[in-house]
Design a protein around this motif. Structure first.
Motif, short mmCIF file in Angstrom:
data_model
loop_
_atom_site.label_atom_id
_atom_site.label_comp_id
_atom_site.label_asym_id
_atom_site.label_seq_id
_atom_site.Cartn_x
_atom_site.Cartn_y
_atom_site.Cartn_z
N GLU A 33 0.82 -1.22 0.00
CA GLU A 33 0.00 0.00 0.00
C GLU A 33 0.84 1.26 0.00
O GLU A 33 0.55 2.25 0.70
N MET A 34 1.89 1.26 -0.79
CA MET A 34 2.72 2.44 -0.98
C MET A 34 2.82 2.70 -2.48
O MET A 34 2.60 1.81 -3.30
N SER A 35 3.17 3.94 -2.83
CA SER A 35 3.33 4.28 -4.24
C SER A 35 4.21 5.52 -4.36
O SER A 35 4.41 6.26 -3.38
N PHE A 36 4.75 5.73 -5.55
CA PHE A 36 5.53 6.93 -5.77
C PHE A 36 4.63 8.15 -5.62
O PHE A 36 3.52 8.19 -6.15
N GLU A 37 5.14 9.14 -4.89
CA GLU A 37 4.36 10.35 -4.63
C GLU A 37 5.34 11.51 -4.43
O GLU A 37 6.23 11.43 -3.58
N PRO A 38 5.20 12.58 -5.20
CA PRO A 38 6.10 13.73 -5.05
C PRO A 38 6.14 14.23 -3.62
O PRO A 38 5.11 14.40 -2.97
N GLY A 39 7.34 14.44 -3.12
CA GLY A 39 7.51 14.93 -1.76
C GLY A 39 7.42 13.87 -0.70
O GLY A 39 7.60 14.16 0.50
N LYS A 40 7.17 12.60 -1.10
CA LYS A 40 7.08 11.52 -0.12
C LYS A 40 7.94 10.34 -0.52
O LYS A 40 8.94 10.05 0.12
N ILE A 41 7.57 9.64 -1.59
CA ILE A 41 8.40 8.57 -2.13
C ILE A 41 8.74 8.96 -3.56
O ILE A 41 7.86 8.99 -4.43
N GLU A 42 10.00 9.30 -3.78
CA GLU A 42 10.41 9.82 -5.08
C GLU A 42 11.47 8.94 -5.73
O GLU A 42 12.30 8.33 -5.04
N LEU A 43 11.45 8.92 -7.04
CA LEU A 43 12.53 8.28 -7.79
C LEU A 43 13.73 9.21 -7.80
O LEU A 43 13.58 10.42 -8.01
N PHE A 44 14.89 8.66 -7.57
CA PHE A 44 16.12 9.42 -7.68
C PHE A 44 16.89 8.87 -8.88
O PHE A 44 17.22 7.69 -8.92
N SER A 45 17.12 9.71 -9.87
CA SER A 45 17.84 9.28 -11.07
C SER A 45 19.29 8.97 -10.71
O SER A 45 20.07 9.88 -10.40
N ALA A 46 19.62 7.70 -10.74
CA ALA A 46 20.97 7.27 -10.35
C ALA A 46 22.02 7.92 -11.23
O ALA A 46 21.82 8.15 -12.42
N ILE A 47 23.15 8.23 -10.64
CA ILE A 47 24.26 8.86 -11.35
C ILE A 47 25.01 7.79 -12.14
O ILE A 47 25.33 6.72 -11.61
N ARG A 48 25.29 8.09 -13.39
CA ARG A 48 26.05 7.18 -14.26
C ARG A 48 27.30 7.90 -14.73
O ARG A 48 27.27 8.64 -15.71
N PRO A 49 28.43 7.75 -14.04
CA PRO A 49 29.65 8.46 -14.42
C PRO A 49 30.20 7.99 -15.76
O PRO A 49 29.82 6.92 -16.27
N ASP A 50 31.08 8.78 -16.35
CA ASP A 50 31.71 8.41 -17.62
C ASP A 50 32.83 7.39 -17.43
O ASP A 50 33.19 6.68 -18.37
N SER A 51 33.38 7.34 -16.23
CA SER A 51 34.47 6.40 -15.97
C SER A 51 34.40 5.87 -14.55
O SER A 51 33.72 6.45 -13.69
N ALA A 52 35.12 4.77 -14.30
CA ALA A 52 35.12 4.17 -12.97
C ALA A 52 35.98 4.96 -12.00
O ALA A 52 35.76 4.90 -10.78
N GLY A 53 36.95 5.70 -12.52
CA GLY A 53 37.86 6.42 -11.62
C GLY A 53 38.59 5.45 -10.71
O GLY A 53 39.03 4.39 -11.15
N PRO A 54 38.67 5.75 -9.42
CA PRO A 54 39.35 4.85 -8.49
C PRO A 54 38.50 3.68 -8.01
O PRO A 54 38.95 2.86 -7.21
N PHE A 55 37.24 3.59 -8.48
CA PHE A 55 36.34 2.51 -8.07
C PHE A 55 36.54 1.27 -8.93
O PHE A 55 37.15 1.32 -9.99
N LYS A 56 35.96 0.16 -8.49
CA LYS A 56 36.09 -1.10 -9.21
C LYS A 56 35.38 -1.06 -10.56
O LYS A 56 35.78 -1.75 -11.49
N SER A 57 34.32 -0.28 -10.65
CA SER A 57 33.56 -0.20 -11.89
C SER A 57 32.80 1.10 -11.93
O SER A 57 32.66 1.81 -10.91
N ILE A 58 32.28 1.44 -13.10
CA ILE A 58 31.44 2.63 -13.24
C ILE A 58 30.21 2.51 -12.34
O ILE A 58 29.78 3.48 -11.71
N GLY A 59 29.66 1.30 -12.26
CA GLY A 59 28.48 1.08 -11.44
C GLY A 59 28.72 1.37 -9.97
O GLY A 59 27.90 2.00 -9.31
N TYR A 60 29.85 0.90 -9.45
CA TYR A 60 30.17 1.14 -8.04
C TYR A 60 30.34 2.63 -7.77
O TYR A 60 29.89 3.15 -6.75
N ARG A 61 31.00 3.31 -8.70
CA ARG A 61 31.18 4.76 -8.53
C ARG A 61 29.83 5.46 -8.58
O ARG A 61 29.55 6.36 -7.78
#
Length: 248
Positions: A33-61
């Motif tokens: 009984e939950m749903s996406f709702e502005p100001g309450k439960i929001e989607l956050f657009s995940a960050i997708r870097p151009d490179s992994a940098g010092p991380f194991k992968s782009i995904g981890y970064r």
């Protein structure tokens, strides 16, 4: 009080192109009984870097930066607390039965971080509760930042710790670039005054789906034509069965 009503804001981390995970999370929220709702439960657009940098992968970064950005946003909005969920969260079957108890106890408890969903690391002993939905302080190692909450009184310290790790090289003895679950583990050990709680048992697992954090994606995940079929197969539990057969 319903579980979600206790938190000023909840975010679900999701890469925009991962429509499959977004739809899966919509279904999961609806189950309770939950749903996406502005100001309450929001989607956050995940960050997708151009490179992994010092991380194991782009995904981890990307996931590291996404969690950090949510904490910064919560601080900027002056929220009292924030609930963070990843888009492959699967609530436990008994979550609905105990959600009110989880909040009632939390209202009476001093807390900084609560990991509602987790998996124990190898050789990491979890506390045992005498009954369900009992919180325990925990400073050991856990896997999973797919379902956790942070109190505003620890925003500054935790954000500062994330940023310090970014300034260090990978493999630094006091911690460097790593996954968010590693961040919480080391932060907890290095800040003994921080109250990190876990409920026993865990109230959130992870649905089976293609991961964007790992570089060792399977051949069937990398074929665009097969991805939709693989998603359906995962929902039916067929992918895991295939893996077990191939291991034999």
């Amino acid at each position: 009080m319903k579980f979600i009503d206790f938190f000023e804001r909840a975010y679900v981390i999701n890469l925009p192109e991962r429509v499959d995970r977004r739809k899966g999370m919509e279904k999961e929220l609806k189950r309770f009984e939950m749903s996406f709702e502005p100001g309450k439960i929001e989607l956050f657009s995940a960050i997708r870097p151009d490179s992994a940098g010092p991380f194991k992968s782009i995904g981890y970064r990307g996931v590291f930066l996404s969690h950090l950005s949510i904490l910064k946003q919560a601080r900027e909005l002056k929220l009292d607390n924030v609930l963070v969920m990843e888009d492959d969260l699967e609530f436990s079957e008994n979550f609905c039965e105990y959600e009110e108890s989880l909040i009632e106890q939390l209202q009476k408890t001093n807390w900084d971080i609560v990991q509602f969903g987790y998996f124990p690391e190898k050789n990491s002993e979890l506390p045992t509760g005498s009954k369900l939905a009992t919180y325990q302080p925990f400073t050991g190692d856990l896997i999973g930042t797919h379902f956790y909450a942070v109190n505003s009184k620890v925003f500054d310290k935790l954000i500062g710790f994330f940023e310090t790790l970014l300034e260090r090289p990978a493999g630094h003895p006091e911690g460097g670039p790593m996954s968010p679950d590693g961040v919480l583990n080391i932060f907890s050990r290095q800040n003994q005054d921080t109250v990190r709680l876990i409920p026993t048992p865990s109230f959130g697992g992870q649905r089976s789906s293609r991961s964007d954090c790992h570089t060792d994606l399977k051949w069937f995940d990398n074929l665009p034509i097969s991805r939709q079929l693989v998603t359906v197969a995962r929902d039916l539990g067929l992918v895991q069965k295939m893996k077990n057969i191939l291991k034999k």
